[in-house]
Scaffold this motif. Structure first.
Motif, PDB file in Angstrom:
ATOM      1  N   ASP A 199      35.620  69.959  71.898  1.00 15.30           N
ATOM      2  CA  ASP A 199      36.874  70.494  71.364  1.00 15.30           C
ATOM      3  C   ASP A 199      36.761  72.008  71.204  1.00 15.30           C
ATOM      4  O   ASP A 199      36.620  72.534  70.108  1.00 15.30           O
ATOM      5  CB  ASP A 199      37.181  69.820  70.019  1.00 15.30           C
ATOM      6  CG  ASP A 199      38.522  70.269  69.459  1.00 15.30           C
ATOM      7  OD1 ASP A 199      39.356  70.808  70.227  1.00 15.30           O
ATOM      8  OD2 ASP A 199      38.734  70.083  68.249  1.00 15.30           O
ATOM      9  N   ASP A 201      38.818  74.510  71.530  1.00 14.59           N
ATOM     10  CA  ASP A 201      39.788  75.295  70.764  1.00 14.59           C
ATOM     11  C   ASP A 201      39.912  74.806  69.313  1.00 14.59           C
ATOM     12  O   ASP A 201      40.766  75.276  68.571  1.00 14.59           O
ATOM     13  CB  ASP A 201      41.165  75.306  71.464  1.00 14.59           C
ATOM     14  CG  ASP A 201      41.727  73.908  71.643  1.00 14.59           C
ATOM     15  OD1 ASP A 201      41.100  72.930  71.165  1.00 14.59           O
ATOM     16  OD2 ASP A 201      42.799  73.772  72.261  1.00 14.59           O
ATOM     17  N   ASP A 232      41.172  72.327  67.812  1.00 20.55           N
ATOM     18  CA  ASP A 232      42.453  71.856  67.275  1.00 20.55           C
ATOM     19  C   ASP A 232      42.376  70.384  66.867  1.00 20.55           C
ATOM     20  O   ASP A 232      43.394  69.782  66.525  1.00 20.55           O
ATOM     21  CB  ASP A 232      43.592  72.090  68.285  1.00 20.55           C
ATOM     22  CG  ASP A 232      43.447  71.229  69.528  1.00 20.55           C
ATOM     23  OD1 ASP A 232      42.365  70.620  69.725  1.00 20.55           O
ATOM     24  OD2 ASP A 232      44.414  71.144  70.302  1.00 20.55           O
ATOM     25  N   THR A 256      41.772  67.811  68.665  1.00 21.91           N
ATOM     26  CA  THR A 256      42.053  66.842  69.720  1.00 21.91           C
ATOM     27  C   THR A 256      41.399  67.322  71.021  1.00 21.91           C
ATOM     28  O   THR A 256      41.094  68.500  71.185  1.00 21.91           O
ATOM     29  CB  THR A 256      43.573  66.695  69.981  1.00 21.91           C
ATOM     30  OG1 THR A 256      44.085  67.946  70.466  1.00 21.91           O
ATOM     31  CG2 THR A 256      44.321  66.285  68.721  1.00 21.91           C
ATOM     32  N   GLU A 270      39.632  69.568  78.288  1.00 27.08           N
ATOM     33  CA  GLU A 270      38.442  69.454  77.451  1.00 27.08           C
ATOM     34  C   GLU A 270      37.667  68.172  77.754  1.00 27.08           C
ATOM     35  O   GLU A 270      36.437  68.152  77.661  1.00 27.08           O
ATOM     36  CB  GLU A 270      38.834  69.513  75.969  1.00 27.08           C
ATOM     37  CG  GLU A 270      39.285  70.903  75.527  1.00 27.08           C
ATOM     38  CD  GLU A 270      39.897  70.928  74.132  1.00 27.08           C
ATOM     39  OE1 GLU A 270      39.761  71.953  73.464  1.00 27.08           O
ATOM     40  OE2 GLU A 270      40.529  69.935  73.722  1.00 27.08           O
TER      41      GLU A 270
HETATM   42 CA   LIG Z   1      41.113  70.703  71.676  1.00 26.38          CA
END
Ligand SMILES: [Ca+2]
Ligand SMILES: [Ca+2]
Ligand SMILES: [Ca+2]
Length: 135
Positions: free
Chosen positions: A61, A63, A65, A67, A72
């Motif tokens: 993950d 970034d 976020d 999810t 990814e």
């Molecule tokens: Ca992500």
């Protein structure tokens, strides 16, 4: 001059050292259980698989976020599986959704249904599929 007893002691020490060579140094083939078997009982149970899966999720993950999107996931989950594992259809997997796929693959690999995966089960196609979600 070495006494008979001290030679014996030296030999015993050498044997002990040889016996403690780690598995990866003795065998060229990587041990599929290595790094996953946290309680060192020689098998991987679902809790251990989910722990490793959760750690990999955090790594993937990028970034942060919470999810994993298709990029990814980088091919670890097929488009079909992604659709099936993603009940809210936002094309990303939360950690819970990801771990549900881990559990499915765990069960698929556990051919004798004994609750654990041994090295042999992890070496099958289903087992290797699971490992891709764990490291
Ligand atoms: Ca992500
Ligand atoms: Ca274990
Ligand atoms: Ca099993």
């Amino acid at each position: 001059m070495l006494s008979r007893r001290s030679v014996l002691r030296t030999l015993t020490a050498a044997t002990l050292i040889a016996g403690s060579v780690p598995a990866f140094a003795r065998s060229k083939r990587p041990d599929p259980i290595q790094g996953l078997d946290q309680d060192n009982d020689g098998t991987v149970d679902l809790a251990e698989a989910k722990k490793a899966g959760a750690d990999l999720f955090d790594k993937l993950d990028r970034d942060h976020d919470g999810t994993l999107d298709k990029r990814e996931l980088a091919g670890r989950v097929s488009a079909k599986e992604l659709a099936a594992a993603d009940p809210d259809h936002d094309r990303t997997l939360t950690k819970d959704e990801y771990l549900a796929v881990v559990e499915q693959r765990f069960n698929a690999a556990n051919s004798d249904s004994d609750g654990t995966l041994d090295a042999k089960e992890l070496s099958t196609k289903a087992g290797r599929n699971l490992l891709r979600l764990l490291r």
